[in-house]
Design a protein around this motif. Structure first.
Motif, PDB file in Angstrom:
ATOM      1  N   PRO A  87      -5.145  12.581   2.650  1.00  9.96           N
ATOM      2  CA  PRO A  87      -4.685  11.202   2.413  1.00  9.96           C
ATOM      3  C   PRO A  87      -5.407  10.559   1.230  1.00  9.96           C
ATOM      4  O   PRO A  87      -6.629  10.730   1.065  1.00  9.96           O
ATOM      5  CB  PRO A  87      -5.028  10.475   3.720  1.00  9.96           C
ATOM      6  N   SER A  88      -4.644   9.842   0.417  1.00  8.80           N
ATOM      7  CA  SER A  88      -5.216   9.158  -0.742  1.00  8.80           C
ATOM      8  C   SER A  88      -4.475   7.836  -0.947  1.00  8.80           C
ATOM      9  O   SER A  88      -3.685   7.688  -1.875  1.00  8.80           O
ATOM     10  CB  SER A  88      -5.099  10.046  -1.987  1.00  8.80           C
ATOM     11  N   PRO A  89      -4.718   6.854  -0.066  1.00  2.00           N
ATOM     12  CA  PRO A  89      -3.984   5.581  -0.130  1.00  2.00           C
ATOM     13  C   PRO A  89      -4.304   4.786  -1.395  1.00  2.00           C
ATOM     14  O   PRO A  89      -5.417   4.837  -1.920  1.00  2.00           O
ATOM     15  CB  PRO A  89      -4.463   4.830   1.114  1.00  2.00           C
ATOM     16  N   GLN A 140       5.988  12.130   6.640  1.00  2.00           N
ATOM     17  CA  GLN A 140       5.700  10.703   6.433  1.00  2.00           C
ATOM     18  C   GLN A 140       6.988   9.912   6.219  1.00  2.00           C
ATOM     19  O   GLN A 140       7.150   8.814   6.748  1.00  2.00           O
ATOM     20  CB  GLN A 140       4.779  10.523   5.220  1.00  2.00           C
ATOM     21  N   TYR A 199      -4.718   1.596  -1.703  1.00  2.00           N
ATOM     22  CA  TYR A 199      -5.696   0.525  -1.509  1.00  2.00           C
ATOM     23  C   TYR A 199      -7.137   1.029  -1.400  1.00  2.00           C
ATOM     24  O   TYR A 199      -8.067   0.227  -1.331  1.00  2.00           O
ATOM     25  CB  TYR A 199      -5.311  -0.312  -0.289  1.00  2.00           C
ATOM     26  N   GLU A 200      -7.322   2.333  -1.425  1.00  2.27           N
ATOM     27  CA  GLU A 200      -8.684   2.877  -1.456  1.00  2.27           C
ATOM     28  C   GLU A 200      -9.147   3.159  -2.885  1.00  2.27           C
ATOM     29  O   GLU A 200     -10.270   3.602  -3.101  1.00  2.27           O
ATOM     30  CB  GLU A 200      -8.758   4.153  -0.623  1.00  2.27           C
ATOM     31  N   ASP A 203       0.844  -1.192   0.000  1.00  2.00           N
ATOM     32  CA  ASP A 203       0.000   0.000   0.000  1.00  2.00           C
ATOM     33  C   ASP A 203       0.881   1.244   0.000  1.00  2.00           C
ATOM     34  O   ASP A 203       1.976   1.264   0.589  1.00  2.00           O
ATOM     35  CB  ASP A 203      -0.910   0.008   1.241  1.00  2.00           C
ATOM     36  N   VAL A 207       0.580   4.846   1.244  1.00  2.00           N
ATOM     37  CA  VAL A 207      -0.233   5.771   2.044  1.00  2.00           C
ATOM     38  C   VAL A 207       0.330   7.172   1.849  1.00  2.00           C
ATOM     39  O   VAL A 207       1.220   7.623   2.578  1.00  2.00           O
ATOM     40  CB  VAL A 207      -0.229   5.361   3.528  1.00  2.00           C
ATOM     41  N   GLN A 226       4.667  11.717  -1.095  1.00  2.00           N
ATOM     42  CA  GLN A 226       4.954  11.429   0.308  1.00  2.00           C
ATOM     43  C   GLN A 226       5.569  12.671   0.954  1.00  2.00           C
ATOM     44  O   GLN A 226       6.569  13.190   0.465  1.00  2.00           O
ATOM     45  CB  GLN A 226       5.930  10.240   0.427  1.00  2.00           C
ATOM     46  N   TYR A 273       9.110   3.405   0.002  1.00  2.00           N
ATOM     47  CA  TYR A 273       8.369   2.962  -1.178  1.00  2.00           C
ATOM     48  C   TYR A 273       9.313   2.717  -2.349  1.00  2.00           C
ATOM     49  O   TYR A 273       9.023   1.901  -3.232  1.00  2.00           O
ATOM     50  CB  TYR A 273       7.282   3.981  -1.549  1.00  2.00           C
TER      51      TYR A 273
END
Length: 479
Positions: free
Chosen positions: A343-345, A421, A347-348, A333, A335, A417, A433
């Motif tokens: 936030p715009s992960p 973070q 996995y969403e 994921d 994040v 990012q 990442y």
């Protein structure tokens, strides 16, 4: 009894038995007082074994306390020109004489291997000239009849050379020249009437050729390393005969490394060759072969002691980066936040397919690729339900927002990012990442399925488009 022993020792001495190291004396007339070099083939490279200065008579002596590794060696002039080749194997005390203007007429003394090699070379050169002349005639041929006759003659001459090697192998099974001939020969596929059902079968021909490709060649014989053709044979095998899928490649490298293990030199060469081939492979997914090599042959294997600290760190870092992004595995994921810090992960994101684009607004390659990627997305992918998740890697937030606006990159999911973070992940000991997605240059594209499993990685946008079309057709059941 003592006299018999002394006589036996004298005979052995005269025949070169019991001599230690190597001593190769070469007398030519053009290099008096000049530095000459003894080199050898090593795969596609050429390496230096020794150097010495010719005396006032033009004689240079290469000698050492330890024997040379067997193989094909060559004499190199002061101008770094390769003058002639010679075989070095069990006979390592011999002499060579000749005229530098007639190197095809040099003479060997004390080395039957080289006398035989010289005879073969002369045989091949004579027929090679004839083949070259026929090929030139073929290019000028004006009708099919003439062309067919010339092609037949070329095949006949090649068959004569092949038969020379075959006869030699049969008559001299233990000679070094036999080892070289095996490495030069190609399997001769049986005629069509010998195939199953008596007709030509391309599948049978392929399996026959592949199954006999290494006949007579011992992968524990390090003399093959010091030839100009072993590496070409190895490369051709994996390029043309081994299916390019990781599981097939793994089986082949395991077999070869097992056979080569008794000889450290060739084992080291093969392992290094495979690591270099698959650490950054030509085809997507073949990095799984590198991971297999790392886990089975390198990591926690103290016998692999030839990598220095820097090389070992690079190999280890690459392995751990690639472990996280193998094809078919769930993607990690991401994040991240959008330009407003919302936030715009990853996995969403709900979509049948998701394209991830890691890019930098100041990168010249990105500036060239991103507009083409956006065109595909706007004109095609978006209508198909594909989502585009763009990750800004570097370049600064201001440049990123400006590039998005100037190039009208609308409907992307644009994220990055934050420094906070990044620092939080670092303090928590989480991999970045970049490591998880093996992003050390940009742009980099990934394709994920509905469950966020990795379908493809590091393809061009054109290749990605073809794959997306194919995947969506499979999903819909259309062709």
């Amino acid at each position: 009894m003592m006299n018999r022993i002394l006589i036996l020792l004298l005979i052995m001495s005269l025949n070169g038995y019991g001599q230690q190291g190597y001593q190769i004396s070469i007398s030519l007339n053009a290099y008096k007082g000049q530095q000459l070099y003894l080199g050898y083939h090593y795969g596609k490279l050429k390496a230096l074994a020794d150097s010495a200065v010719a005396d006032a008579n033009g004689t240079v002596v290469f000698k050492g306390a330890k024997p040379l590794g067997g193989g094909i060696y060559f004499l190199v002039s002061p101008k770094k020109e390769l003058l002639f080749e010679m075989l070095v194997d069990k006979q390592q005390h011999f002499s060579v004489t000749g005229d530098s203007s007639k190197l095809n007429e040099i003479r060997f003394k004390g080395s039957k291997d080289n006398e035989d090699f010289q005879t073969y070379t002369g045989f091949v050169q004579e027929r090679g000239k004839a083949i070259q002349q026929l090929q030139e005639s073929l290019a000028r041929a004006s009708n099919k009849g003439d062309s067919a006759a010339i092609e037949t003659r070329i095949r006949e001459l090649n068959k004569v050379i092949y038969q020379y090697r075959t006869d030699w192998i049969r008559q001299n099974p233990s000679s070094f020249l036999t080892t070289l001939f095996y490495a030069l020969q190609e399997p001769e596929i049986p005629p069509a009437n010998k195939h199953p059902r008596g007709v030509y079968d391309s599948t049978y021909a392929y399996h026959y050729f592949k199954g006999h490709y290494w006949d007579g060649i011992s992968l524990a014989d390090d003399r093959l390393l010091r030839t100009p053709f072993f590496e070409n044979r190895l490369v051709r095998y994996y390029r043309e005969l081994v299916p390019p899928v990781p599981d097939s490649i793994k089986l082949e490298v395991d077999r070869m490394l097992l056979e080569a293990r008794p000889n450290k030199d060739i084992y080291k060469y093969l392992l290094n060759h495979f690591v270099q081939q698959y650490i950054n492979p030509t085809y997507m997914g073949q990095d799984a072969v590198f991971l297999h090599l790392f886990e089975q042959y390198i990591n926690n294997h103290p016998e692999v002691d030839w990598y220095n600290e820097k090389s070992m760190k690079y190999i280890t870092d690459r392995a751990y980066s690639l472990m996280a992004n193998q094809l078919g595995q769930p993607a990690w994921d991401l994040v991240m936040v959008d330009s407003t810090e919302k936030p715009s992960p990853l996995y969403e994101v709900n979509a049948p397919l998701v394209v991830i684009c890691f890019w930098d607004p100041t990168c010249s390659h990105c500036k060239e690729m991103v507009p083409h990627l956006d065109s595909l997305y706007q004109q095609k992918w978006k209508k198909q339900g594909v989502k585009l998740y763009g990750v800004m890697t570097e370049g600064g937030k201001a440049n990123w927002i400006k590039y998005i606006k100037d190039n009208n990159l609308k409907d992307w999911i644009h994220v990055y990012q934050t420094e906070q973070q990044r620092e939080a992940d670092y303090k928590a000991g989480k991999p970045s990442y970049r490591q998880l997605y093996d992003v050390y240059q940009t742009p980099v594209l990934y394709l994920l399925d509905e469950q966020k499993r990795i379908v493809a990685k590091k393809l061009s946008y054109q290749q990605l488009d073809e794959l997306i079309t194919r995947k969506l057709q499979q999903k819909s059941g259309t062709k």
